[in-house]
Design an enzyme around this catalytic site. Structure first.
Site, PDB file in Angstrom:
ATOM      1  N   LYS A   9       0.827  -1.211   0.000  1.00 17.96           N
ATOM      2  CA  LYS A   9       0.000   0.000   0.000  1.00 17.96           C
ATOM      3  C   LYS A   9       0.864   1.264   0.000  1.00 17.96           C
ATOM      4  O   LYS A   9       2.082   1.189   0.221  1.00 17.96           O
ATOM      5  CB  LYS A   9      -0.905  -0.032   1.241  1.00 17.96           C
ATOM      6  CG  LYS A   9      -1.891  -1.205   1.260  1.00 17.96           C
ATOM      7  CD  LYS A   9      -2.805  -1.104   2.471  1.00 17.96           C
ATOM      8  CE  LYS A   9      -3.787  -2.259   2.525  1.00 17.96           C
ATOM      9  NZ  LYS A   9      -4.744  -2.109   3.647  1.00 17.96           N
ATOM     10  N   TYR A  49     -12.640  -3.364  -2.950  1.00 17.30           N
ATOM     11  CA  TYR A  49     -13.128  -3.183  -1.578  1.00 17.30           C
ATOM     12  C   TYR A  49     -14.660  -3.147  -1.547  1.00 17.30           C
ATOM     13  O   TYR A  49     -15.232  -2.426  -0.740  1.00 17.30           O
ATOM     14  CB  TYR A  49     -12.526  -1.924  -0.958  1.00 17.30           C
ATOM     15  CG  TYR A  49     -11.075  -2.079  -0.526  1.00 17.30           C
ATOM     16  CD1 TYR A  49     -10.669  -3.176   0.243  1.00 17.30           C
ATOM     17  CD2 TYR A  49     -10.122  -1.127  -0.856  1.00 17.30           C
ATOM     18  CE1 TYR A  49      -9.341  -3.323   0.650  1.00 17.30           C
ATOM     19  CE2 TYR A  49      -8.791  -1.270  -0.452  1.00 17.30           C
ATOM     20  CZ  TYR A  49      -8.418  -2.370   0.301  1.00 17.30           C
ATOM     21  OH  TYR A  49      -7.102  -2.511   0.724  1.00 17.30           O
ATOM     22  N   ARG A  85      -1.264 -14.618   4.544  1.00 19.33           N
ATOM     23  CA  ARG A  85      -2.155 -13.980   5.534  1.00 19.33           C
ATOM     24  C   ARG A  85      -1.490 -13.987   6.928  1.00 19.33           C
ATOM     25  O   ARG A  85      -1.502 -13.001   7.636  1.00 19.33           O
ATOM     26  CB  ARG A  85      -3.464 -14.775   5.541  1.00 19.33           C
ATOM     27  CG  ARG A  85      -4.629 -14.098   6.166  1.00 19.33           C
ATOM     28  CD  ARG A  85      -5.462 -13.311   5.178  1.00 19.33           C
ATOM     29  NE  ARG A  85      -6.405 -12.493   5.903  1.00 19.33           N
ATOM     30  CZ  ARG A  85      -6.774 -11.275   5.540  1.00 19.33           C
ATOM     31  NH1 ARG A  85      -6.305 -10.738   4.454  1.00 19.33           N
ATOM     32  NH2 ARG A  85      -7.627 -10.599   6.260  1.00 19.33           N
ATOM     33  N   ARG A 102       2.746  -6.486   9.592  1.00 15.94           N
ATOM     34  CA  ARG A 102       2.022  -5.388  10.238  1.00 15.94           C
ATOM     35  C   ARG A 102       2.485  -5.239  11.688  1.00 15.94           C
ATOM     36  O   ARG A 102       2.619  -4.125  12.207  1.00 15.94           O
ATOM     37  CB  ARG A 102       0.520  -5.639  10.172  1.00 15.94           C
ATOM     38  CG  ARG A 102      -0.066  -5.435   8.763  1.00 15.94           C
ATOM     39  CD  ARG A 102      -1.472  -5.971   8.655  1.00 15.94           C
ATOM     40  NE  ARG A 102      -2.148  -5.584   7.415  1.00 15.94           N
ATOM     41  CZ  ARG A 102      -3.305  -6.099   7.019  1.00 15.94           C
ATOM     42  NH1 ARG A 102      -3.921  -7.043   7.744  1.00 15.94           N
ATOM     43  NH2 ARG A 102      -3.870  -5.688   5.892  1.00 15.94           N
ATOM     44  N   ASN A 112      -1.832   0.039   7.052  1.00 12.35           N
ATOM     45  CA  ASN A 112      -1.290  -1.222   7.578  1.00 12.35           C
ATOM     46  C   ASN A 112      -0.438  -1.942   6.529  1.00 12.35           C
ATOM     47  O   ASN A 112      -0.277  -3.159   6.565  1.00 12.35           O
ATOM     48  CB  ASN A 112      -2.416  -2.109   8.136  1.00 12.35           C
ATOM     49  CG  ASN A 112      -3.487  -2.383   7.104  1.00 12.35           C
ATOM     50  OD1 ASN A 112      -3.299  -2.117   5.918  1.00 12.35           O
ATOM     51  ND2 ASN A 112      -4.609  -2.929   7.527  1.00 12.35           N
ATOM     52  N   HIS A 115      -1.926  -5.457   1.583  1.00 13.64           N
ATOM     53  CA  HIS A 115      -3.169  -6.213   1.384  1.00 13.64           C
ATOM     54  C   HIS A 115      -2.798  -7.616   0.943  1.00 13.64           C
ATOM     55  O   HIS A 115      -1.862  -7.789   0.155  1.00 13.64           O
ATOM     56  CB  HIS A 115      -4.035  -5.574   0.280  1.00 13.64           C
ATOM     57  CG  HIS A 115      -5.108  -6.517  -0.199  1.00 13.64           C
ATOM     58  ND1 HIS A 115      -6.295  -6.667   0.474  1.00 13.64           N
ATOM     59  CD2 HIS A 115      -5.128  -7.412  -1.219  1.00 13.64           C
ATOM     60  CE1 HIS A 115      -7.015  -7.603  -0.139  1.00 13.64           C
ATOM     61  NE2 HIS A 115      -6.326  -8.071  -1.165  1.00 13.64           N
ATOM     62  N   GLU A 126      -9.111 -12.061  -7.170  1.00 14.60           N
ATOM     63  CA  GLU A 126      -8.229 -10.887  -7.066  1.00 14.60           C
ATOM     64  C   GLU A 126      -7.038 -10.942  -8.023  1.00 14.60           C
ATOM     65  O   GLU A 126      -6.636  -9.909  -8.557  1.00 14.60           O
ATOM     66  CB  GLU A 126      -7.724 -10.738  -5.620  1.00 14.60           C
ATOM     67  CG  GLU A 126      -8.825 -10.271  -4.676  1.00 14.60           C
ATOM     68  CD  GLU A 126      -8.339  -9.980  -3.269  1.00 14.60           C
ATOM     69  OE1 GLU A 126      -7.209 -10.399  -2.916  1.00 14.60           O
ATOM     70  OE2 GLU A 126      -9.085  -9.325  -2.526  1.00 14.60           O
TER      71      GLU A 126
HETATM   72  P1  IDP Z   1      -7.717  -6.689   5.609  1.00 14.12           P
HETATM   73  O1  IDP Z   1      -6.958  -5.699   4.758  1.00 14.12           O
HETATM   74  O2  IDP Z   1      -6.928  -7.032   6.859  1.00 14.12           O
HETATM   75  O3  IDP Z   1      -8.177  -7.900   4.853  1.00 14.12           O
HETATM   76  P2  IDP Z   1     -10.436  -5.532   5.514  1.00 14.12           P
HETATM   77  O4  IDP Z   1     -11.446  -5.640   6.611  1.00 14.12           O
HETATM   78  O5  IDP Z   1     -10.678  -6.234   4.222  1.00 14.12           O
HETATM   79  O6  IDP Z   1      -9.016  -5.941   6.169  1.00 14.12           O
HETATM   80  O7  IDP Z   1     -10.269  -3.980   5.234  1.00 14.12           O
HETATM   81  C1  IDP Z   1      -9.567  -3.529   4.123  1.00 14.12           C
HETATM   82  C2  IDP Z   1      -8.715  -2.338   4.497  1.00 14.12           C
HETATM   83  O8  IDP Z   1      -9.555  -1.245   4.829  1.00 14.12           O
HETATM   84  C3  IDP Z   1      -7.829  -2.545   5.728  1.00 14.12           C
HETATM   85  O9  IDP Z   1      -6.609  -3.214   5.445  1.00 14.12           O
HETATM   86  C4  IDP Z   1      -7.601  -1.128   6.164  1.00 14.12           C
HETATM   87  O10 IDP Z   1      -6.586  -0.513   5.375  1.00 14.12           O
HETATM   88  C5  IDP Z   1      -8.942  -0.466   5.858  1.00 14.12           C
HETATM   89  N1  IDP Z   1      -9.828  -0.461   7.029  1.00 14.12           N
HETATM   90  C6  IDP Z   1     -10.494  -1.510   7.567  1.00 14.12           C
HETATM   91  N2  IDP Z   1     -11.188  -1.129   8.659  1.00 14.12           N
HETATM   92  C7  IDP Z   1     -10.958   0.202   8.805  1.00 14.12           C
HETATM   93  C8  IDP Z   1     -11.395   1.190   9.767  1.00 14.12           C
HETATM   94  O11 IDP Z   1     -12.150   0.912  10.702  1.00 14.12           O
HETATM   95  N3  IDP Z   1     -10.912   2.453   9.579  1.00 14.12           N
HETATM   96  C9  IDP Z   1     -10.092   2.800   8.552  1.00 14.12           C
HETATM   97  N4  IDP Z   1      -9.662   1.908   7.635  1.00 14.12           N
HETATM   98  C10 IDP Z   1     -10.076   0.638   7.770  1.00 14.12           C
END
Ligand code: IDP
Length: 151
Positions: A9, A49, A85, A102, A112, A115, A126
Site C-alpha cells: 500500500k 473493496y 495472511r 504489520r 497497515n 493487502h 483478485e
Molecule cells: P484486511 O486488509 O486485513 O483484509 P479488511 O477488513 O478487508 O481488512 O479492510 C480492508 C482495508 O480497509 C484494511 O486493510 C484497512 O486498510 C482499511 N480499514 C479496515 N477497517 C478500517 C477502519 O475501521 N478504519 C479505517 N480503515 C479501515
C-alpha cells in the site's frame, strides 16, 4: 500450488518498505509470479473493496490507496493464501503479532502496509483483477525442492 494477491500500500511505498516486505515474502519461500507498480482507479477500488462500500471509512480507504502507486504481486506456493495472511498479521496493525509484517512495522488500522487475499476463493478473483494473463509468469525455481522438501 495456490496463487495469492499482495498489494504493497502507499504507506509501504512512502516509507521505503517495498524491499523489506518483498524480502520477507521471498525468504519465506513464496515464488513471485507477477510483480508491477500501478495506480488504482476508482473503479478498481470499488470492486476490490466492495465489501467495504457503505462503511463510513470507505472514502478514506479509497483516497489513501490512491496517494501513490501501489506494488502488486502475485505469489505462488503450497497453501500460499493462508501462509501470506499469517505473515501479514491482523488488520489493526498495532495489535498484530510481533514477527508479522504489520506487527513489526505498522501502528494504524488503515495504514497497515499490505493487502493480501483472505481466502482461496478471493484470491481466484483478485489475481486476475490486478494481473493480465501475460503479466503472470511460469518458471522453474531451483530452490523449490529445498523449500518444501517432501511436503
Ligand atoms: P484486511 O486488509 O486485513 O483484509 P479488511 O477488513 O478487508 O481488512 O479492510 C480492508 C482495508 O480497509 C484494511 O486493510 C484497512 O486498510 C482499511 N480499514 C479496515 N477497517 C478500517 C477502519 O475501521 N478504519 C479505517 N480503515 C479501515
Amino acid at each position: 500450488m495456490e496463487r495469492t494477491l499482495v498489494l504493497l500500500k502507499p504507506d509501504a511505498v512512502q516509507r521505503d518498505l517495498i524491499g523489506e516486505i518483498i524480502t520477507r515474502l521471498e525468504r519465506k519461500g513464496l515464488k513471485i509470479t507477477g510483480l508491477k507498480m500501478m495506480r488504482l482507479s476508482d473503479e478498481l477500488l470499488n470492486e476490490h473493496y466492495s465489501h467495504l462500500v457503505g462503511r463510513s471509512f470507505f472514502p478514506e480507504v479509497k483516497s489513501f490507496m490512491q496517494l501513490t502507486p501501489v506494488v502488486a504481486l502475485c505469489l505462488e506456493g503450497v497453501e500460499a493464501v493462508d501462509t501470506v495472511r499469517a505473515l501479514c498479521g491482523i488488520t489493526k496493525a498495532r495489535e498484530a503479532a510481533p514477527g508479522t509484517i504489520r506487527g513489526e512495522f505498522a501502528m494504524s488500522v488503515q495504514a497497515n502496509l499490505i493487502h493480501c487475499s483472505d481466502s482461496l476463493e478471493t484470491a481466484k478473483a483478485e489475481v486476475p483483477r490486478f494481473f493480465k494473463a501475460e503479466e503472470l509468469f511460469e518458471y522453474k525455481d531451483i530452490l523449490e525442492t529445498y523449500v518444501y522438501n517432501s511436503s
